[in-house]
Scaffold this active site. Structure first.
Site, PDB file in Angstrom:
ATOM      1  N   LYS A 119     -22.484  14.146 -36.828  1.00 30.75           N
ATOM      2  CA  LYS A 119     -21.175  13.581 -37.204  1.00 30.75           C
ATOM      3  C   LYS A 119     -20.131  14.678 -36.988  1.00 30.75           C
ATOM      4  O   LYS A 119     -19.966  15.572 -37.814  1.00 30.75           O
ATOM      5  CB  LYS A 119     -21.210  13.155 -38.684  1.00 30.75           C
ATOM      6  N   GLU A 136     -23.043  26.098 -44.476  1.00 33.56           N
ATOM      7  CA  GLU A 136     -22.236  27.251 -44.058  1.00 33.56           C
ATOM      8  C   GLU A 136     -20.797  26.902 -44.402  1.00 33.56           C
ATOM      9  O   GLU A 136     -20.194  26.046 -43.766  1.00 33.56           O
ATOM     10  CB  GLU A 136     -22.377  27.495 -42.555  1.00 33.56           C
ATOM     11  N   CYS A 189     -14.132  31.287 -39.984  1.00 30.46           N
ATOM     12  CA  CYS A 189     -14.668  31.437 -41.340  1.00 30.46           C
ATOM     13  C   CYS A 189     -15.004  32.879 -41.675  1.00 30.46           C
ATOM     14  O   CYS A 189     -14.961  33.274 -42.820  1.00 30.46           O
ATOM     15  CB  CYS A 189     -15.904  30.559 -41.486  1.00 30.46           C
ATOM     16  N   GLU A 202      -8.843  30.525 -48.912  1.00 30.33           N
ATOM     17  CA  GLU A 202      -8.989  30.653 -47.470  1.00 30.33           C
ATOM     18  C   GLU A 202      -7.707  30.136 -46.813  1.00 30.33           C
ATOM     19  O   GLU A 202      -7.271  29.021 -47.096  1.00 30.33           O
ATOM     20  CB  GLU A 202     -10.193  29.796 -47.048  1.00 30.33           C
TER      21      GLU A 202
END
Ligand code: NAD
Length: 478
Positions: free
Chosen positions: A173, A249, A283, A382
């Protein structure tokens, strides 16, 4: 979409728009898959796992994945056009987005072929007499793979190819903003490989419920996910109902500790570059720079020069190394966090707004924020933009404490002339990975992943391959 070996449109024919972030224009559409489409894809993957030899025939899997690598190689430039169009990633820095993942398909094919699926566990005393034990490594089963938009083709490969090579069947997906990297992979699998119907499925969708349906489906044995920590928590909760294995992750907020003996002219231009390529949408980006107070001004000056002169522009132009953010929503999030930093006392050294020469496209100037409070939002959340925050420190212990003051634990960086000292600081960072003096920790042969709220489990290396296998210990008469 690819469901049960057939390329197909969504049930009901729904579609959604794909936008090129450099022009803000709709450039095409993707199938808007429904929960029903996802259920059919899971059914196909389940049937393929339970009724074909895919799980047991390593040589056939090897043949299929080498076929896939060859096919991807033939379509490499088309894949590059797709990634640059969907993500806005500059052509000049697209190697890691396109070329390296194709090489990784070959790597996983070889790794999975050479892997020892049976291990001897020796002879053990039991009440019934000596037992010879063997350990069999067997595929987890049906794997649901859910990917984000920042490196879509790479992550589609990184999540699905080791899973396939380990003998699982897969439903992919892809992210809403980058459906074509996934649908093109599905097309190539269907038209140019012998991968059997149902073994690999791709369901694109504009609705988060479709990913949620995959993580909740009792026919799915494992979810492999890359994305935000918030979504990771939702997936973990959904997976709990059927005790699915999860490989997560998630987000990061990595610190870069610059020690007082570091060569600033080597480490800081590289730090600035890492913040800007991929528009900061990485990331593992060490986005919090911690500078020793006695070298603070010197360090800021180097970072300012590097960021103010960074080549930002149209991703198709050779030499451009920073393109736009992926969407207006992401750009607003970046500006919102920069403003929150200013509100909490940070100083904008360079950047902070839209580049004057780029009024169209979701561009953000490379931005350097100094005097950042380590507890402020901009130092804790973040950003996913071309933004570095800088905080001074007085002692090594204080630097380590600031670095570890985070819910995340994905990666980090240490720079210093004395490598042993830098390594000892790296060992004190509560993260899954650390780079010392610019030598990257990241690569297909090395385990990668996060601790704390940056994730569960590892990708890459032998550890990463084993994530897609379950061990079965069998005891028998010796
Ligand atoms: P996201 O979490 O918003 O979405 C990721 C995927 O999850 C998409 O495919 C989305 O459709 C799907 N999804 C959303 N809600 C869901 C639900 N309830 N159930 C199941 N699936 C659902 O992330 P994003 O914005 O696409 O990507 C950016 C994030 O990814 C950042 O936080 C970044 O740090 C992270 N990331 C992590 C790594 C890593 O290796 N740790 C690598 C790349 C990106």
């Amino acid at each position: 979409m690819l469901i049960d070996g057939e390329l197909q449109v969504a049930a009901g024919g729904g579609r959604f728009d794909v936008v090129h972030p450099a022009t803000e224009k709709v450039v095409g559409q993707a199938a808007d898959g429904t929960v029903g489409d996802m259920e059919r894809a899971v059914g196909a993957a389940r049937r393929a796992f339970d009724t074909t030899d895919w799980a047991r025939d390593v040589e056939f899997r090897y043949h299929c994945l080498i076929q896939l690598a060859d096919a991807l190689e033939r379509h490499k430039e088309q894949l590059r056009r797709i990634v640059v169009t969907e993500v806005g990633c500059p052509v000049s820095v697209s190697r890691s987005q396109v070329d390296e993942p194709i090489d990784e398909v070959r790597h996983w094919a070889e790794h999975g072929r050479a892997f020892e699926y049976v291990a001897d566990n020796g002879v053990h005393d039991t009440p019934m007499g000596p037992a010879l034990r063997k350990i069999f490594y067997e595929p987890a089963g049906v794997v649901g793979a859910i990917t984000p938009w920042n490196v879509p083709f790479y992550l589609n490969i990184a999540e699905t190819v080791p899973a396939l090579m380990a003998g699982n069947t897969v439903v992919l997906k892809p992210a809403q903003l980058t459906p074509w990297s996934g649908s093109e992979l599905g097309r190539i699998v269907a038209e140019e490989t012998d991968i059997p119907a149902g073994v690999f499925n791709v369901v694109t969708s504009n609705a988060n419920e479709v990913g949620a349906a995959l993580s909740a489906d009792p026919r799915v044995d494992m979810i492999t996910f890359t994305g935000s920590t918030a979504t990771g928590r939702a997936i973990l909760a959904a997976a709990a109902a059927t005790v699915k294995k999860t490989l997560l992750e998630l987000g990061g907020k990595s610190a870069h500790i610059v020690l007082d003996d570091a060569d600033l002219s080597a480490s800081l231009p590289l730090a600035a570059m890492m913040a800007c390529v991929m528009s900061g949408q990485s990331c593992i980006l060490p986005s919090r720079i911690l500078l020793p107070r006695k070298r603070y001004d010197e360090g800021l000056a180097i970072l300012e020069t590097s960021m103010a002169n960074f080549p930002v522009g149209d991703p198709w132009t050779p030499g451009v190394m920073q393109g736009p953010q992926i969407s207006q929503t992401q750009r607003e999030k970046v500006f919102g966090l920069i403003q929150s930093g200013i509100d909490s006392g940070a100083r904008v050294v360079t950047g902070g707004s839209v580049p004057e020469n780029l009024p169209v496209g979701y561009y953000v100037q490379p931005t350097l924020l100094a005097d950042v409070d380590p507890n402020s939002r901009v130092a804790q959340e973040e950003i996913f933009g071309p933004v570095l925050t800088v905080t001074p420190y007085d002692t090594e212990d204080e630097a380590v404490a600031i670095a570890n003051n985070s819910i995340y634990g994905l990666s980090g960086e240490v720079s210093g002339a004395d490598v042993d000292r830098a390594l000892s600081v790296a060992r004190r960072m509560r993260t899954g990975n650390v780079t010392v003096n610019g030598r990257s920790h990241f690569g297909i042969r090395s385990p990668f992943g996060g601790i704390k709220q940056s994730g569960l489990g590892r990708r890459n290396g032998d550890e990463g391959f084993k994530e897609y296998l379950e061990s079965k210990t069998v005891g028998m008469p010796a």
